[in-house]
Design an enzyme around this catalytic site. Structure first.
Site, PDB file in Angstrom:
ATOM      1  N   TYR A 251      -9.426  -3.415 -11.226  1.00  0.00           N
ATOM      2  CA  TYR A 251      -8.728  -2.066 -10.203  1.00  0.00           C
ATOM      3  C   TYR A 251      -7.640  -0.985 -11.354  1.00  0.00           C
ATOM      4  O   TYR A 251      -7.692  -0.319 -10.769  1.00  0.00           O
ATOM      5  CB  TYR A 251      -9.043  -2.282  -8.796  1.00  0.00           C
ATOM      6  CG  TYR A 251      -9.899  -2.347  -8.134  1.00  0.00           C
ATOM      7  CD1 TYR A 251     -10.875  -3.677  -7.453  1.00  0.00           C
ATOM      8  CD2 TYR A 251     -10.324  -2.028  -6.786  1.00  0.00           C
ATOM      9  CE1 TYR A 251     -11.324  -3.790  -6.920  1.00  0.00           C
ATOM     10  CE2 TYR A 251     -11.186  -2.312  -5.784  1.00  0.00           C
ATOM     11  CZ  TYR A 251     -12.031  -2.788  -5.737  1.00  0.00           C
ATOM     12  OH  TYR A 251     -13.042  -2.551  -4.703  1.00  0.00           O
TER      13      TYR A 251
ATOM     14  N   LYS B 243       0.291   5.184  -6.046  1.00  0.00           N
ATOM     15  CA  LYS B 243      -0.985   5.420  -7.154  1.00  0.00           C
ATOM     16  C   LYS B 243      -1.996   6.736  -6.927  1.00  0.00           C
ATOM     17  O   LYS B 243      -2.256   7.024  -7.986  1.00  0.00           O
ATOM     18  CB  LYS B 243      -2.082   3.905  -6.849  1.00  0.00           C
ATOM     19  CG  LYS B 243      -2.572   3.724  -7.902  1.00  0.00           C
ATOM     20  CD  LYS B 243      -4.402   4.432  -7.875  1.00  0.00           C
ATOM     21  CE  LYS B 243      -4.671   4.355  -6.024  1.00  0.00           C
ATOM     22  NZ  LYS B 243      -5.297   2.724  -5.372  1.00  0.00           N
TER      23      LYS B 243
ATOM     24  N   GLU C 110     -26.031  15.688  -2.608  1.00  0.00           N
ATOM     25  CA  GLU C 110     -27.138  16.211  -2.144  1.00  0.00           C
ATOM     26  C   GLU C 110     -27.936  15.183  -2.913  1.00  0.00           C
ATOM     27  O   GLU C 110     -28.973  14.813  -2.511  1.00  0.00           O
ATOM     28  CB  GLU C 110     -27.426  17.669  -1.994  1.00  0.00           C
ATOM     29  CG  GLU C 110     -27.716  18.153  -3.325  1.00  0.00           C
ATOM     30  CD  GLU C 110     -28.110  19.273  -3.708  1.00  0.00           C
ATOM     31  OE1 GLU C 110     -29.074  19.788  -2.479  1.00  0.00           O
ATOM     32  OE2 GLU C 110     -26.643  19.946  -4.184  1.00  0.00           O
TER      33      GLU C 110
ATOM     34  N   HIS D 262     -26.311  22.096   0.283  1.00  0.00           N
ATOM     35  CA  HIS D 262     -26.344  22.195  -1.407  1.00  0.00           C
ATOM     36  C   HIS D 262     -25.090  23.601  -1.924  1.00  0.00           C
ATOM     37  O   HIS D 262     -24.907  23.794  -1.010  1.00  0.00           O
ATOM     38  CB  HIS D 262     -27.997  23.443  -1.422  1.00  0.00           C
ATOM     39  CG  HIS D 262     -28.028  23.582  -3.078  1.00  0.00           C
ATOM     40  ND1 HIS D 262     -28.101  22.417  -4.434  1.00  0.00           N
ATOM     41  CD2 HIS D 262     -28.283  25.075  -3.441  1.00  0.00           C
ATOM     42  CE1 HIS D 262     -28.726  23.482  -4.808  1.00  0.00           C
ATOM     43  NE2 HIS D 262     -28.355  25.006  -4.822  1.00  0.00           N
TER      44      HIS D 262
ATOM     45  N   GLU E 127      -7.359   2.232 -13.003  1.00  0.00           N
ATOM     46  CA  GLU E 127      -6.489   3.156 -12.532  1.00  0.00           C
ATOM     47  C   GLU E 127      -5.143   3.708 -13.531  1.00  0.00           C
ATOM     48  O   GLU E 127      -5.216   5.125 -13.280  1.00  0.00           O
ATOM     49  CB  GLU E 127      -5.765   2.575 -11.211  1.00  0.00           C
ATOM     50  CG  GLU E 127      -7.895   1.998 -10.181  1.00  0.00           C
ATOM     51  CD  GLU E 127      -7.423   2.580  -8.870  1.00  0.00           C
ATOM     52  OE1 GLU E 127      -5.968   1.730  -8.502  1.00  0.00           O
ATOM     53  OE2 GLU E 127      -8.156   1.975  -7.853  1.00  0.00           O
TER      54      GLU E 127
ATOM     55  N   CYS F  99      -1.971   1.804  -2.786  1.00  0.00           N
ATOM     56  CA  CYS F  99      -2.411   2.789  -2.367  1.00  0.00           C
ATOM     57  C   CYS F  99      -1.926   4.386  -2.477  1.00  0.00           C
ATOM     58  O   CYS F  99      -2.808   5.373  -3.470  1.00  0.00           O
ATOM     59  CB  CYS F  99      -3.376   2.629  -1.511  1.00  0.00           C
ATOM     60  SG  CYS F  99      -3.289   0.903  -1.123  1.00  0.00           S
TER      61      CYS F  99
ATOM     62  N   CYS G 269       1.043  -1.123   0.149  1.00  0.00           N
ATOM     63  CA  CYS G 269       0.308   0.071  -0.171  1.00  0.00           C
ATOM     64  C   CYS G 269       1.077   1.155   0.180  1.00  0.00           C
ATOM     65  O   CYS G 269       0.356   1.838  -1.129  1.00  0.00           O
ATOM     66  CB  CYS G 269      -1.084  -0.157   0.660  1.00  0.00           C
ATOM     67  SG  CYS G 269      -2.038   1.338   1.427  1.00  0.00           S
TER      68      CYS G 269
HETATM   69  P1  NDP Z   1      -8.598  -7.413 -10.320  1.00  0.00           P
HETATM   70  O1  NDP Z   1      -8.884  -9.477  -9.989  1.00  0.00           O
HETATM   71  O2  NDP Z   1      -9.527  -6.893  -9.759  1.00  0.00           O
HETATM   72  O3  NDP Z   1      -8.731  -7.313 -12.098  1.00  0.00           O
HETATM   73  C1  NDP Z   1      -7.943  -8.237 -12.581  1.00  0.00           C
HETATM   74  C2  NDP Z   1      -8.302  -8.262 -14.066  1.00  0.00           C
HETATM   75  O4  NDP Z   1      -7.342  -9.047 -15.074  1.00  0.00           O
HETATM   76  C3  NDP Z   1      -9.464  -9.100 -13.959  1.00  0.00           C
HETATM   77  O5  NDP Z   1     -10.253  -7.670 -15.210  1.00  0.00           O
HETATM   78  C4  NDP Z   1     -10.119 -10.438 -15.124  1.00  0.00           C
HETATM   79  O6  NDP Z   1     -10.421 -10.827 -15.783  1.00  0.00           O
HETATM   80  C5  NDP Z   1      -7.969  -9.874 -15.508  1.00  0.00           C
HETATM   81  N1  NDP Z   1      -7.681 -11.168 -15.389  1.00  0.00           N
HETATM   82  C6  NDP Z   1      -7.280 -12.370 -15.137  1.00  0.00           C
HETATM   83  N2  NDP Z   1      -6.087 -13.245 -15.583  1.00  0.00           N
HETATM   84  C7  NDP Z   1      -6.309 -12.386 -17.247  1.00  0.00           C
HETATM   85  C8  NDP Z   1      -5.226 -13.095 -17.771  1.00  0.00           C
HETATM   86  N3  NDP Z   1      -4.354 -14.192 -17.902  1.00  0.00           N
HETATM   87  N4  NDP Z   1      -5.083 -12.545 -19.373  1.00  0.00           N
HETATM   88  C9  NDP Z   1      -5.822 -11.382 -18.839  1.00  0.00           C
HETATM   89  N5  NDP Z   1      -7.282 -10.596 -18.782  1.00  0.00           N
HETATM   90  C10 NDP Z   1      -6.849 -11.108 -17.267  1.00  0.00           C
HETATM   91  O7  NDP Z   1      -6.936  -7.676 -10.095  1.00  0.00           O
HETATM   92  P2  NDP Z   1      -5.983  -6.258  -9.861  1.00  0.00           P
HETATM   93  O8  NDP Z   1      -4.897  -6.776 -10.377  1.00  0.00           O
HETATM   94  O9  NDP Z   1      -7.327  -5.408 -11.251  1.00  0.00           O
HETATM   95  O10 NDP Z   1      -6.440  -5.174  -8.328  1.00  0.00           O
HETATM   96  C11 NDP Z   1      -6.266  -7.289  -7.387  1.00  0.00           C
HETATM   97  C12 NDP Z   1      -7.003  -6.558  -6.409  1.00  0.00           C
HETATM   98  O11 NDP Z   1      -6.248  -5.368  -5.699  1.00  0.00           O
HETATM   99  C13 NDP Z   1      -8.389  -5.506  -7.021  1.00  0.00           C
HETATM  100  O12 NDP Z   1      -9.179  -6.931  -6.214  1.00  0.00           O
HETATM  101  C14 NDP Z   1      -8.583  -5.183  -5.377  1.00  0.00           C
HETATM  102  O13 NDP Z   1      -9.077  -5.681  -4.447  1.00  0.00           O
HETATM  103  C15 NDP Z   1      -6.705  -4.130  -4.936  1.00  0.00           C
HETATM  104  N6  NDP Z   1      -6.628  -3.258  -5.477  1.00  0.00           N
HETATM  105  C16 NDP Z   1      -7.627  -2.141  -4.975  1.00  0.00           C
HETATM  106  C17 NDP Z   1      -7.649  -0.388  -5.390  1.00  0.00           C
HETATM  107  C18 NDP Z   1      -8.462  -0.022  -4.486  1.00  0.00           C
HETATM  108  O14 NDP Z   1      -8.712   0.213  -3.488  1.00  0.00           O
HETATM  109  N7  NDP Z   1      -8.508   1.747  -5.406  1.00  0.00           N
HETATM  110  C19 NDP Z   1      -6.541  -0.588  -6.494  1.00  0.00           C
HETATM  111  C20 NDP Z   1      -5.720  -1.607  -6.929  1.00  0.00           C
HETATM  112  C21 NDP Z   1      -6.303  -2.774  -6.462  1.00  0.00           C
HETATM  113  P3  NDP Z   1     -11.617 -11.417 -15.756  1.00  0.00           P
HETATM  114  O15 NDP Z   1     -12.522 -10.485 -14.724  1.00  0.00           O
HETATM  115  O16 NDP Z   1     -12.634 -11.293 -16.904  1.00  0.00           O
HETATM  116  O17 NDP Z   1     -11.519 -12.389 -14.793  1.00  0.00           O
END
Ligand code: NDP
Length: 463
Positions: free
Chosen positions: A177, A51, A440, A435, A181, A48, A43
C-alpha cells in the site's frame, strides 16, 4: 468500590485506543489513557490523513493539464512543498486537539507520557504507578527499517511528512500500500520517481487483474516501475545518494524511501514482564475478545498485526468497550472488509479476489470491464478504469468487487454494503444505474468472461 485506580487503562491514543477509552467511559467505566507522542496515532499524524492530503495535492498537476481539453487555460503553475507541509501540520494540529477534547469530554483521564506494564494490573506512567482492572494495549505499529548497507541514508513513511523539501528524484522500495501510494504522490508533485519491488508484480494479495492493471497505469503517470530487484546498497555522493540495485545498475537519487511493511510496537512495554505472549512477528496474540494470554491485558489494532486498517481498529475498540463494560460480548466480523489503496489511479476492493474465490467456491463467473472514463474523453488523458465482479456460480452471490480508477474508494464503499448483505448478481442486475457515472458499470455488466481453459491455473499461480 473497586480495588483498582481505574477500570480500564489504555496505552496508546490512536484510532483504536481512543475509541475504546471514550466508549468505555460512556458506559460508566473509570478510564485513563496514556499517549507519549501524538493524539490520533499513526492514522491522524503520519498515516491515512496526511497521506490523503498529499494525494490530493499531487493530483492537481494532472487536473491543470486535463482542464485544457475543457477550454481552460491555466497560467503558470508552481508547487511549494513548504506551504503544503505547513497547511497539513495546521490541519493535523486541529485534529490532535479534537481527539484530546473527545477524551476529556468523555471523562477519560489523559496522561501525556509513556506507559509501561509492571504486572497484569499495574502500569507505570509519568513516574507514577497506577492500577487497573483491565489494561488495553493499543500502541500500533511502526515502519520496518531496511538493513542493507547504507540504509541509514534512507527514510521511511514517518519521515516523508516532515521532509524539508520535495526530493527531485526518489527511489521507493516495496510493493505494498504505502510504496504505491507514495510513488503516485511524488510523481504527481513532479519528482522523478522509481518504485522497486522484489517480486515479479507488486501488491501481492490483491486480485491479479488489479495488480496488472495498475502496473500498466502507473508508468503513464511517470512512475518508473522496476520489478524483480532490490536495493543492494546505498552510498552518499556529492550529488545525493547512489543506490545500487541487484542488477548492478546504479540509480542516483535525492531520497530512498523504504516501505517494506510495518511491525507492531511491543518493544519495552513490559509485556514480557507481565507474561503476555507474542507471536512470531512480535505482535500481541489475542482471542476473539481481544484478551491476551494474560486475561486482564487486552490488545487491539496494529499491535495485534492482523488487518492494519483504522476502521478495523475502531471496530475493535468498540468491541472491547461493549464486551467489558456493557455486558455485550462482541467480536468484529472480519469478513468482507473493504479497503482502498490511494494509488494513482486508486484501487478499491471488497471480498474475494478471483484466485481466492476459485479456491473457495470452485465455479465462479467473472464480469470484467475496462474503459476510458468520461472525464478523459475531452481531457485526452490516456487513463483507464477497471471494474470486476466475482460471482459464485451456484448461489449467484457476488463474492468480490474490485476497481481501479477515479473515485474507486467512494464507489466500492457502497458496494461493500451490498456484498455484506449477501447480494446476488441478480440484485446487481435489477439495480438501476446512475447515469452518466462510472459506477453504473457495476450494475450493467451482463456477460461473464468465457471460462478459462484451466480455471485453476490462476489459483496455483497465486499460491
Ligand atoms: P505491506 O505489508 O502492504 O507491503 C510490504 C511490501 O514490502 C511488500 O510488497 C513486500 O513484498 C515488501 N517487502 C517486505 N520486506 C521486504 C524486504 N526486505 N525487501 C524488499 N521488499 C520487502 O506494507 P506497507 O508498509 O505498504 O503497509 C503496511 C500496512 O499498512 C498495509 O498492509 C495496510 O494494512 C496498511 N496501510 C493501509 C493503507 C490504506 O488503507 N490505504 C495505506 C497504507 C498502509 P512481498 O509482497 O514480496 O512480501
Amino acid at each position: 468500590m473497586s480495588q483498582y485506580d481505574y477500570d480500564l487503562f489504555v496505552i496508546g491514543a490512536g484510532s483504536g485506543g481512543v475509541r475504546a477509552a471514550r466508549f468505555s467511559a460512556g458506559y460508566g467505566a473509570k478510564v485513563a489513557i496514556a499517549e507519549e507522542r501524538f493524539f490520533g496515532g499513526t492514522c491522524v499524524n503520519i498515516g491515512c490523513v496526511p497521506k490523503k492530503l498529499m494525494v490530493y495535492a499531487s493530483h492537481f498537476s494532472e487536473d491543470f493539464e486535463d482542464a485544457a481539453g475543457y477550454g481552460w487555460s491555466v497560467g503558470e503553475r508552481s508547487f511549494d512543498w513548504a506551504t503544503l507541509i505547513a497547511n497539513k501540520d495546521r490541519e493535523i494540529a486541529r485534529l490532535n486537539g479534537i481527539y484530546e477534547r473527545l477524551l476529556q469530554n468523555a471523562g477519560v483521564e489523559v496522561f501525556e507520557a509513556r506507559a509501561t506494564i509492571l504486572d497484569p494490573h499495574s502500569v507505570e506512567v509519568g513516574g507514577r504507578k497506577v492500577t487497573a482492572e483491565h489494561i488495553l494495549v493499543a500502541t500500533g505499529g511502526k515502519p520496518v527499517r531496511a538493513r542493507e548497507p547504507g540504509c541509514q541514508h534512507s527514510i521511511v513513511s514517518d519521515d516523508v511528512f516532515y521532509l524539508d523539501r520535495l526530493p527531485e528524484r526518489i527511489l521507493i522500495a516495496g510493493g505494498g500500500y504505502i510504496a504505491v501510494e507514495f510513488a503516485g504522490v511524488f510523481a504527481g508533485l513532479g519528482a522523478e520517481t522509481t518504485q522497486i519491488y522484489r517480486g515479479p508484480l507488486f501488491l501481492r494479495g490483491f486480485d491479479a487483474d488489479v495488480r496488472a492493471f495498475l502496473a500498466e497505469e502507473m508508468p503513464k503517470k511517470g512512475v518508473d516501475l522496476v520489478f524483480n530487484q532490490i536495493i543492494e546498497k546505498i552510498e552518499k555522493t556529492s550529488n545525493g545518494l547512489a543506490a545500487t540495485l541487484t542488477s548492478g545498475e546504479v540509480r542516483e537519487v535525492d531520497q530512498v524511501l523504504y516501505a517494506i511493511g510495518r511491525q507492531p510496537n511491543t518493544m519495552d512495554l513490559g509485556l514480557d514482564r507481565a507474561g503476555v505472549t507474542l507471536n512470531g512477528a512480535g505482535a500481541v496474540k489475542v482471542d476473539e475478545h481481544y484478551r491476551s494470554s494474560v486475561p486482564s491485558i487486552l490488545a487491539i489494532g496494529d499491535v495485534t498485526d492482523r488487518i492494519q486498517l483504522t476502521p478495523v481498529a475502531l471496530a475493535e475498540g468498540m468491541a472491547v468497550a461493549r464486551t467489558l463494560f456493557n455486558d455485550e460480548p462482541t467480536t468484529v466480523d472480519y469478513h468482507d472488509v473493504p479497503s482502498a489503496v490511494f494509488s494513482q489511479p486508486p484501487i478499491a476492493s471488497v471480498g474475494l479476489t478471483e484466485e481466492a474465490a476459485r479456491a473457495r467456491h470452485g465455479a465462479v463467473d467473472i464480469y470484467r470491464s475496462s474503459f476510458k472514463p468520461m472525464k478523459h474523453t475531452l481531457s485526452g488523458r490516456d487513463e483507464k478504469t477497471l471494474m470486476k465482479l466475482i460471482v459464485e456460480r451456484e448461489g449467484r452471490r457476488v463474492v468480490g468487487a474490485h476497481m481501479v480508477g477515479l473515485d474507486a474508494a467512494e464507489i466500492v464503499q457502497g458496494l461493500a454494503i451490498a456484498i455484506k448483505a449477501g447480494a446476488t448478481k441478480e440484485h446487481f442486475d435489477r439495480t438501476i444505474g446512475i447515469h452518466p457515472t462510472a459506477a453504473e458499470e457495476f450494475v450493467t455488466m451482463r456477460e461473464p468472461l468465457p471460462e478459462p481453459e484451466d480455471s485453476q491455473a490462476a489459483v496455483r499461480a497465486a499460491e
